[in-house]
Design a protein around this motif. Structure first.
Motif: not given
Length: 90
Positions: A43-44, A46-47, A50-51
């Motif tokens: 999840a980290s 992916r974040g 995405n950023g």
């Protein structure tokens, strides 16, 4: 000068952090970490990805669409962005 060249150091640093995060997933899997820990690491990533993607999209819009030299350049940049977004949405 392209926006990716102007912000090269910053972008490369973000990519290197992503690389470190992916390596952390590999280490966690090798160490047989729990699935919750691995999912949190993913999840980290992916974040962070995405950023980075959002930052580059914003720069692309400003540089190549909003501040295009002419209408032909603006149209080409918009078409390029549309193609990228179609790929992203798959």
């Amino acid at each position: 000068m392209s926006h990716t060249i102007r912000s090269k150091d910053k972008l490369v640093a973000r990519v290197r952090r992503l690389k470190g995060q992916v390596e952390a997933v590999e280490r966690a899997l090798e160490a047989e970490a729990g699935c919750g820990q691995v999912l949190q690491l993913l999840a980290s990533i992916r974040g962070a990805l995405n950023g980075l993607n959002g930052e580059l999209l914003e720069q692309h819009l400003h540089e190549h669409v909003l501040h295009a030299r002419d209408e032909a350049e603006r149209q080409a940049a918009a078409e390029e962005l549309a193609a990228i977004l179609k790929t992203y949405m798959r």
